[in-house]
Structures are given as structure tokens and as C-alpha cells.
Design an enzyme around this catalytic site. Structure first.
Site, PDB file in Angstrom:
ATOM      1  N   GLY A 129      48.326  23.346  90.606  1.00  0.00           N
ATOM      2  CA  GLY A 129      48.176  23.010  89.187  1.00  0.00           C
ATOM      3  C   GLY A 129      47.048  22.062  88.857  1.00  0.00           C
ATOM      4  O   GLY A 129      47.213  21.154  88.047  1.00  0.00           O
ATOM      5  N   HIS A 131      45.231   8.501  90.646  1.00  0.00           N
ATOM      6  CA  HIS A 131      44.788   8.001  89.339  1.00  0.00           C
ATOM      7  C   HIS A 131      45.722   6.948  88.751  1.00  0.00           C
ATOM      8  O   HIS A 131      45.694   6.699  87.551  1.00  0.00           O
ATOM      9  CB  HIS A 131      44.634   9.169  88.347  1.00  0.00           C
ATOM     10  N   CYS A 153      45.571  -6.121  84.040  1.00  0.00           N
ATOM     11  CA  CYS A 153      44.519  -6.842  83.318  1.00  0.00           C
ATOM     12  C   CYS A 153      43.193  -6.633  84.054  1.00  0.00           C
ATOM     13  O   CYS A 153      43.074  -7.037  85.216  1.00  0.00           O
ATOM     14  CB  CYS A 153      44.859  -8.328  83.258  1.00  0.00           C
ATOM     15  N   CYS A 189      46.080 -14.477  80.698  1.00  0.00           N
ATOM     16  CA  CYS A 189      44.728 -15.051  80.764  1.00  0.00           C
ATOM     17  C   CYS A 189      43.963 -14.846  79.450  1.00  0.00           C
ATOM     18  O   CYS A 189      42.844 -15.334  79.304  1.00  0.00           O
ATOM     19  CB  CYS A 189      43.933 -14.451  81.928  1.00  0.00           C
ATOM     20  N   SER A 213      42.780  22.046  87.741  1.00  0.00           N
ATOM     21  CA  SER A 213      41.684  22.905  87.281  1.00  0.00           C
ATOM     22  C   SER A 213      40.410  22.694  88.088  1.00  0.00           C
ATOM     23  O   SER A 213      39.434  23.391  87.884  1.00  0.00           O
ATOM     24  CB  SER A 213      41.395  22.616  85.807  1.00  0.00           C
TER      25      SER A 213
HETATM   26  P1  NAD Z   1      44.023  20.045  84.124  1.00  0.00           P
HETATM   27  O1  NAD Z   1      44.767  19.736  82.898  1.00  0.00           O
HETATM   28  O2  NAD Z   1      42.537  19.966  84.115  1.00  0.00           O
HETATM   29  O3  NAD Z   1      44.400  21.493  84.647  1.00  0.00           O
HETATM   30  C1  NAD Z   1      45.743  21.888  84.835  1.00  0.00           C
HETATM   31  C2  NAD Z   1      45.772  23.117  85.711  1.00  0.00           C
HETATM   32  O4  NAD Z   1      47.130  23.480  85.918  1.00  0.00           O
HETATM   33  C3  NAD Z   1      45.076  24.329  85.085  1.00  0.00           C
HETATM   34  O5  NAD Z   1      44.254  24.942  86.070  1.00  0.00           O
HETATM   35  C4  NAD Z   1      46.231  25.233  84.675  1.00  0.00           C
HETATM   36  O6  NAD Z   1      45.895  26.606  84.775  1.00  0.00           O
HETATM   37  C5  NAD Z   1      47.296  24.875  85.697  1.00  0.00           C
HETATM   38  N1  NAD Z   1      48.678  25.064  85.248  1.00  0.00           N
HETATM   39  C6  NAD Z   1      49.196  24.920  83.996  1.00  0.00           C
HETATM   40  N2  NAD Z   1      50.507  25.127  84.004  1.00  0.00           N
HETATM   41  C7  NAD Z   1      50.855  25.405  85.294  1.00  0.00           C
HETATM   42  C8  NAD Z   1      52.080  25.700  85.943  1.00  0.00           C
HETATM   43  N3  NAD Z   1      53.240  25.752  85.274  1.00  0.00           N
HETATM   44  N4  NAD Z   1      52.059  25.937  87.276  1.00  0.00           N
HETATM   45  C9  NAD Z   1      50.899  25.888  87.980  1.00  0.00           C
HETATM   46  N5  NAD Z   1      49.701  25.624  87.409  1.00  0.00           N
HETATM   47  C10 NAD Z   1      49.673  25.373  86.089  1.00  0.00           C
HETATM   48  O7  NAD Z   1      44.658  19.096  85.239  1.00  0.00           O
HETATM   49  P2  NAD Z   1      43.990  18.278  86.408  1.00  0.00           P
HETATM   50  O8  NAD Z   1      43.098  19.169  87.202  1.00  0.00           O
HETATM   51  O9  NAD Z   1      45.103  17.575  87.076  1.00  0.00           O
HETATM   52  O10 NAD Z   1      43.038  17.243  85.684  1.00  0.00           O
HETATM   53  C11 NAD Z   1      43.499  16.504  84.573  1.00  0.00           C
HETATM   54  C12 NAD Z   1      43.403  15.007  84.745  1.00  0.00           C
HETATM   55  O11 NAD Z   1      44.190  14.394  83.725  1.00  0.00           O
HETATM   56  C13 NAD Z   1      43.989  14.530  86.026  1.00  0.00           C
HETATM   57  O12 NAD Z   1      43.056  13.668  86.569  1.00  0.00           O
HETATM   58  C14 NAD Z   1      45.275  13.796  85.673  1.00  0.00           C
HETATM   59  O13 NAD Z   1      45.174  12.451  86.110  1.00  0.00           O
HETATM   60  C15 NAD Z   1      45.294  13.681  84.175  1.00  0.00           C
HETATM   61  N6  NAD Z   1      46.512  14.236  83.545  1.00  0.00           N
HETATM   62  C16 NAD Z   1      47.729  13.885  84.056  1.00  0.00           C
HETATM   63  C17 NAD Z   1      48.887  14.377  83.495  1.00  0.00           C
HETATM   64  C18 NAD Z   1      50.203  13.965  84.114  1.00  0.00           C
HETATM   65  O14 NAD Z   1      50.301  12.875  84.674  1.00  0.00           O
HETATM   66  N7  NAD Z   1      51.247  14.801  84.059  1.00  0.00           N
HETATM   67  C19 NAD Z   1      48.825  15.245  82.406  1.00  0.00           C
HETATM   68  C20 NAD Z   1      47.560  15.572  81.884  1.00  0.00           C
HETATM   69  C21 NAD Z   1      46.412  15.060  82.469  1.00  0.00           C
END
Ligand code: NAD
Length: 245
Positions: free
Chosen positions: A183, A115, A123, A146, A185
Site C-alpha cells: 500500500g 515518519h 518542540c 520553552c 505509491s
Molecule cells: P500514498 O497515499 O501515496 O499511496 C497509497 C497507496 O496505497 C496507493 O498506491 C494506493 O493504490 C494503495 N492502496 C490504497 N488502498 C489500498 C488497499 N486497501 N490495499 C492496498 N493498497 C492500497 O501513500 P504512501 O506511499 O504511504 O505515501 C504517503 C505519505 O503520507 C506517507 O509518507 C505517509 O507518511 C503519509 N500518510 C500516512 C497516512 C497514515 O498514517 N495512515 C495516511 C496518509 C498519508
């Protein structure tokens, strides 16, 4: 844990897929956290391509705040455990959905940033890229030479995954015989299809999450319930022959 260590130790080619949960212990809230950044800036209002085109200055308030947060956090033991496994030749690469660059900072080398990353800007009109500069914050959305508005170099909701990262992720997912899924969802596609892809090719899926996800009981073979920052160092120690379990 013993089954997971054995599977990973015997793997011919292991790969990890990580989501926001791996960075929660670094202080970056995931989308499921009740408090923090995302409760003030709901992703469906601030992290979509439509929201960006509707009002770039408005969404940039959130992106600058996120960049500031990311600049002040550090990788946690889970990121370091994956870097150790890669260095020891036990992990072929990491596909991350995260935009925080913490895998690179922990020392992982083969990282597919599915991502994009939030410390760079691009841009949409001409494709120019440069580093994000927090000092521009007072001026609102950054402008390109631009004349267009620049966006964070991340895949916003409503955008497609760029062909390079998509191909690299597919190559890893279809060539591994063990996939660690940490980690996430399992709600955000196409990233959520990667474990299914690996499974179709015969891989064993090891999932680490604090709670069951949409993968658990479906595609997951071994579920390690708990915090990634506590589970992954034990897993890495076990595989690298230093565990006392
Ligand atoms: P999500 O937020 O949908 O889900 C997070 C998952 O991690 C949950 O299932 C939760 O139960 C689990 N979790 C929480 N704490 C944990 C821990 N300490 N150890 C293990 N598991 C743990 O995340 P996603 O599925 O990655 O989707 C969210 C989207 O948003 C992604 O596409 C991502 O690009 C973006 N995002 C990125 C960041 C980042 O860069 N750190 C933060 C938030 C969202």
C-alpha cells in the site's frame, strides 16, 4: 499468491514496508483518495515544515482533526496478519511510513515508524516531547514550556528522517531476503528507496496494492493486486499452514 506464500515460507528473514494504503480499510484516507481529509487539507499546504513555521495555528487545525480521526479507527485484518507473522517468527519487522500507530495497536512489536507518529508532539526548538492532547484544540497550536510552538512528532515534507529510524530501516532493508511492500505509491523518498536497497542485496520483492505503483514492473518480483485487508490474511494463513487455496 502461491508464489508469494512459497517465497515467504522459505524466507530466512522477511521484512514488510507499509504505506498509507494498508490503513485505508481502517478508514484513514491515503494521499491518492479523491475525497476525505487530504482534499480539504492538501499535504503541500498543511504537511510541510515551511507551512508549520509560516502559520502554526493554521496547520494545527488539520493535525487536530487527523488526531481525532486516528483516535476513532481500529487496525484492520492486514495489520493483524503482519502481527501474526511476526509472532510466529516469520517476519523480522515492519517499516511503516504511516503515522497512525496501527501496527503497534495490532500487536506488531518491531516497528520502525519512519515518519514518526501523530499522537505525540515535539518542540523543534528544545526537543521536548509529550502526548498530543485534543483538549488543547481550542487554543490553537500547542506551546512548549520553552515558549516555542510544538509540532506533531512526524516527519513533515521538507524535514529529514531522524537518524535512529533511518538506520533501523536500512538495517532491516539490507538484511532481508524477502520484502513485502504494501500500500505505498512509491512517490515519497527516502522511504521509496527501501525496496531498491533490499533488491540490491538479493531480496525478493512481493508487492500488494490495489493498483500498479512505480515499483510494479521495476523492482517488484511478485505483484498481488487487491486490498491489503483481503490479501494479507490469505498470505499469512498460507505461510502459517492454514490456507485453503
Ligand atoms: P500514498 O497515499 O501515496 O499511496 C497509497 C497507496 O496505497 C496507493 O498506491 C494506493 O493504490 C494503495 N492502496 C490504497 N488502498 C489500498 C488497499 N486497501 N490495499 C492496498 N493498497 C492500497 O501513500 P504512501 O506511499 O504511504 O505515501 C504517503 C505519505 O503520507 C506517507 O509518507 C505517509 O507518511 C503519509 N500518510 C500516512 C497516512 C497514515 O498514517 N495512515 C495516511 C496518509 C498519508
Amino acid at each position: 499468491m502461491e508464489r508469494a506464500i512459497r517465497a515467504l515460507a522459505e524466507a530466512r528473514r522477511a521484512v514488510a514496508v507499509t504505506g498509507a494504503g494498508i490503513s485505508v480499510e481502517s478508514g484513514i484516507p491515503d494521499f491518492r483518495s479523491a475525497d476525505g481529509l487530504w482534499s480539504r487539507y492538501p499535504p503541500d499546504q498543511f504537511a510541510t515544515i515551511d507551512a508549520f513555521y509560516d502559520d502554526p495555528d493554521r496547520v494545527w487545525v488539520m493535525w487536530y482533526e487527523l488526531a481525532e480521526t486516528l483516535g476513532s479507527v481500529q487496525p484492520n485484518p492486514a495489520h493483524y496478519a503482519l502481527a501474526r507473522l511476526e509472532k510466529a517468527g516469520r517476519l523480522a519487522g515492519v517499516i511503516t511510513q504511516n503515522i497512525d500507530a496501527l501496527h503497534h495497536r495490532a500487536g506488531s512489536v518491531n516497528v520502525v515508524e519512519f515518519h514518526g507518529r501523530a499522537d505525540a508532539i515535539v518542540c523543534p526548538a528544545c526537543g521536548r516531547r509529550r502526548a498530543m492532547e485534543l483538549s488543547h484544540r481550542a487554543h490553537g497550536a500547542p506551546r512548549c514550556e520553552c515558549g516555542g510552538y510544538m509540532k506533531p512528532d512526524v516527519v513533515l515534507f521538507g524535514e529529514i528522517i531522524p537518524p535512529g529510524p533511518l538506520a533501523a530501516a536500512h538495517a532491516l532493508a539490507t538484511s532481508c531476503d524477502v520484502m513485502l511492500v504494501i500500500g505505498t505509491s512509491a512517490q515519497v523518498y527516502p522511504a521509496a528507496s527501501l525496496p531498491w536497497m533490499a533488491r540490491e542485496n538479493g531480496a525478493t520483492i512481493i508487492e500488494c496494492n490495489t493498483q500498479p505503483s512505480a515499483f510494479t514492473g521495476n523492482v517488484t518480483d511478485i505483484f498481488l493486486r487487491g486490498k491489503a485487508g483481503e490479501i494479507l490474511p490469505v498470505l499469512a494463513d498460507g505461510v502459517l499452514g492454514r490456507a485453503e487455496i
